[in-house]
Design a protein around this motif. Structure first.
Motif, mmCIF file in Angstrom:
data_model
loop_
_atom_site.group_PDB
_atom_site.id
_atom_site.type_symbol
_atom_site.label_atom_id
_atom_site.label_comp_id
_atom_site.label_asym_id
_atom_site.label_seq_id
_atom_site.Cartn_x
_atom_site.Cartn_y
_atom_site.Cartn_z
ATOM 1 N N PRO A 1 0.802 -1.233 0.000
ATOM 2 C CA PRO A 1 0.000 0.000 0.000
ATOM 3 C C PRO A 1 0.832 1.280 0.000
ATOM 4 N N ALA A 2 1.958 1.300 0.720
ATOM 5 C CA ALA A 2 2.792 2.507 0.722
ATOM 6 C C ALA A 2 3.367 2.756 -0.667
ATOM 7 N N ALA A 3 3.822 1.699 -1.330
ATOM 8 C CA ALA A 3 4.353 1.841 -2.686
ATOM 9 C C ALA A 3 3.265 2.280 -3.658
ATOM 10 N N SER A 4 2.049 1.797 -3.466
ATOM 11 C CA SER A 4 0.936 2.223 -4.324
ATOM 12 C C SER A 4 0.699 3.719 -4.188
ATOM 13 N N LEU A 5 0.755 4.225 -2.962
ATOM 14 C CA LEU A 5 0.581 5.659 -2.747
ATOM 15 C C LEU A 5 1.742 6.456 -3.331
ATOM 16 N N ASP A 6 2.959 5.947 -3.203
ATOM 17 C CA ASP A 6 4.112 6.616 -3.811
ATOM 18 C C ASP A 6 3.915 6.750 -5.322
ATOM 19 N N LEU A 7 3.474 5.668 -5.946
ATOM 20 C CA LEU A 7 3.253 5.682 -7.391
ATOM 21 C C LEU A 7 2.111 6.621 -7.760
ATOM 22 N N ALA A 8 1.075 6.655 -6.938
ATOM 23 C CA ALA A 8 -0.059 7.555 -7.196
ATOM 24 C C ALA A 8 0.379 9.006 -7.205
ATOM 25 N N VAL A 9 1.197 9.377 -6.231
ATOM 26 C CA VAL A 9 1.682 10.760 -6.162
ATOM 27 C C VAL A 9 2.554 11.084 -7.375
ATOM 28 N N VAL B 1 -6.143 4.345 -5.342
ATOM 29 C CA VAL B 1 -5.348 3.124 -5.231
ATOM 30 C C VAL B 1 -6.232 2.035 -4.628
ATOM 31 N N ARG B 2 -5.927 0.811 -4.972
ATOM 32 C CA ARG B 2 -6.586 -0.350 -4.341
ATOM 33 C C ARG B 2 -5.496 -1.183 -3.704
ATOM 34 N N GLU B 3 -5.735 -1.569 -2.442
ATOM 35 C CA GLU B 3 -4.714 -2.342 -1.741
ATOM 36 C C GLU B 3 -5.312 -3.099 -0.561
ATOM 37 N N ILE B 4 -4.489 -3.964 0.039
ATOM 38 C CA ILE B 4 -4.792 -4.598 1.317
ATOM 39 C C ILE B 4 -4.215 -3.672 2.388
ATOM 40 N N TYR C 1 -3.143 -12.053 7.688
ATOM 41 C CA TYR C 1 -3.647 -13.174 6.897
ATOM 42 C C TYR C 1 -2.645 -14.322 6.822
ATOM 43 N N ALA C 2 -3.188 -15.533 6.691
ATOM 44 C CA ALA C 2 -2.414 -16.681 6.254
ATOM 45 C C ALA C 2 -2.609 -16.750 4.742
ATOM 46 N N SER C 3 -1.519 -16.625 3.985
ATOM 47 C CA SER C 3 -1.667 -16.463 2.542
ATOM 48 C C SER C 3 -0.663 -17.313 1.776
ATOM 49 N N ASP C 4 -0.841 -17.353 0.450
ATOM 50 C CA ASP C 4 0.118 -18.023 -0.415
ATOM 51 C C ASP C 4 1.483 -17.354 -0.361
ATOM 52 N N PHE C 5 1.521 -16.111 0.138
ATOM 53 C CA PHE C 5 2.774 -15.347 0.184
ATOM 54 C C PHE C 5 3.388 -15.370 1.583
ATOM 55 N N GLY C 6 2.882 -16.267 2.436
ATOM 56 C CA GLY C 6 3.362 -16.346 3.800
ATOM 57 C C GLY C 6 2.448 -15.587 4.751
ATOM 58 N N LEU C 7 2.913 -15.355 5.961
ATOM 59 C CA LEU C 7 2.152 -14.581 6.934
ATOM 60 C C LEU C 7 2.111 -13.130 6.454
ATOM 61 N N TRP C 8 0.927 -12.611 6.270
ATOM 62 C CA TRP C 8 0.734 -11.314 5.625
ATOM 63 C C TRP C 8 0.178 -10.340 6.651
ATOM 64 N N ASN C 9 0.995 -9.406 7.062
ATOM 65 C CA ASN C 9 0.603 -8.433 8.071
ATOM 66 C C ASN C 9 0.491 -7.056 7.435
ATOM 67 N N THR C 10 -0.246 -6.174 8.070
ATOM 68 C CA THR C 10 -0.429 -4.814 7.566
ATOM 69 C C THR C 10 -0.264 -3.825 8.710
ATOM 70 N N ASN C 11 -0.151 -2.554 8.351
ATOM 71 C CA ASN C 11 -0.066 -1.504 9.360
ATOM 72 C C ASN C 11 -0.752 -0.273 8.781
ATOM 73 N N CYS C 12 -2.075 -0.248 8.869
ATOM 74 C CA CYS C 12 -2.847 0.796 8.219
ATOM 75 C C CYS C 12 -2.519 2.182 8.774
ATOM 76 N N GLY C 13 -2.348 2.279 10.092
ATOM 77 C CA GLY C 13 -2.048 3.578 10.687
ATOM 78 C C GLY C 13 -0.781 4.187 10.115
ATOM 79 N N GLU C 14 0.232 3.349 9.921
ATOM 80 C CA GLU C 14 1.491 3.829 9.355
ATOM 81 C C GLU C 14 1.306 4.261 7.900
ATOM 82 N N VAL C 15 0.536 3.479 7.144
ATOM 83 C CA VAL C 15 0.310 3.791 5.733
ATOM 84 C C VAL C 15 -0.463 5.100 5.561
ATOM 85 N N ILE C 16 -1.491 5.306 6.376
ATOM 86 C CA ILE C 16 -2.281 6.534 6.271
ATOM 87 C C ILE C 16 -1.437 7.752 6.649
ATOM 88 N N ARG C 17 -0.573 7.603 7.632
ATOM 89 C CA ARG C 17 0.336 8.704 7.966
ATOM 90 C C ARG C 17 1.304 8.980 6.811
#
Length: 271
Positions: free
Chosen positions: A102-110, A117-120, A125-141
């Motif tokens: 999501p942070a890279a998506s916002l960088d590209l948008a700017v 942007v669309r993102e997780i 999550y338990a995913s095909d890409f391994g343990l998938w964690n997010t940090n929405c507060g950090e991304v919004i900042r």
């Protein structure tokens, strides 16, 4: 009036996916053809989608398989180069999706002037890409720090190829996502790209957060678009626009035209 009309020009909009081929650093990248070939493939897809009459376009690194949840610099740089070269030919509103960062998506948008942007953004999550964690507060900042506060955020709350680590219902997820994060829209998906979004799931989410825009994120086709758009506020469409409805094929402009003709007829009947 919600932001769909202001930003995308219509209610019940169709956002078409412009899938970039594998990029520098990706396992399937065509080193012999190079970035020039990638740009030409992307241009062909863009022009076919626009000729077909879509309302908006979302550029994504769809063939950067297997995906990373923190992408490398070369991916964002390549996507910015491609969109920059296509800019004179882009005639509709566009967004970006750097899978799955999501942070890279916002960088590209700017960098490109993307409207959304669309993102997780949320969840673990338990995913095909391994343990998938997010940090929405950090991304919004980060969004506000780089001047991207006007970029609309489409939260994918049913990630493809992943399952919420904790047992939570889709209505719980929708309600808390909206309360805690105030997304501009929620995207509801099937299991993989091209898999039909469950109409029941769409209805549950719509009822849980009636004031929030809901997109059907995968699997909207010519034979189900009226059903899906009767619940969803819009749709993100990729595979249905490809030749023979096959994910790996190129966009077929006749399929796009037939689809958008039906969408316009559906919208006309809403008035």
């Amino acid at each position: 009036m919600n932001w769909l009309t202001e930003v995308l020009g219509t209610q019940k909009p169709i956002i078409a996916m412009c899938h970039f081929p594998a990029l520098p650093g990706d396992p399937s990248y065509d080193k012999q053809g190079g970035i020039t070939k990638v740009v030409e493939e992307a241009r062909r897809e863009l022009l076919s989608l626009q000729e077909g009459g879509v309302d908006a376009i979302m550029f994504s690194n769809e063939f950067s398989l297997p995906y990373l949840t923190k992408v490398r610099t070369e991916t964002v740089a390549a996507m910015a180069r491609i969109i920059g070269q296509l800019m004179p030919e882009i005639k509709v509103p566009f967004g970006v999706n750097v899978l799955w960062d999501p942070a890279a998506s916002l960088d590209l948008a700017v960098a490109t002037g993307a409207k959304f942007v669309r993102e997780i953004f949320t969840g673990v999550y338990a995913s095909d890409f391994g343990l998938w964690n997010t940090n929405c507060g950090e991304v919004i900042r980060h969004q506000h720090a780089i001047g991207a506060e006007n970029v609309k955020l489409l939260f994918n709350i049913v990630p493809e190829a992943a399952k919420y680590l904790g047992e939570r219902s889709i209505t719980e997820i929708a309600r808390t996502t909206v309360f805690n994060n105030q997304p501009d829209a929620l995207c509801v998906s099937g299991l993989t790209a091209g898999s039909e979004t469950s109409l029941q799931t769409l209805q549950l989410v719509k009822e849980a957060v009636p004031g929030t825009i809901i997109f059907a994120n995968t699997g909207v086709r010519l034979d189900n678009l009226e059903q899906q758009l009767s619940v969803a506020d819009g749709a993100v469409v990729g595979t249905a626009f490809k030749a023979d409805g096959v994910f790996h094929n190129r966009v077929d402009v006749q399929r796009v035209k037939a689809f958008m003709d039906r969408v316009r007829a559906f919208r006309a009947n809403l008035k």
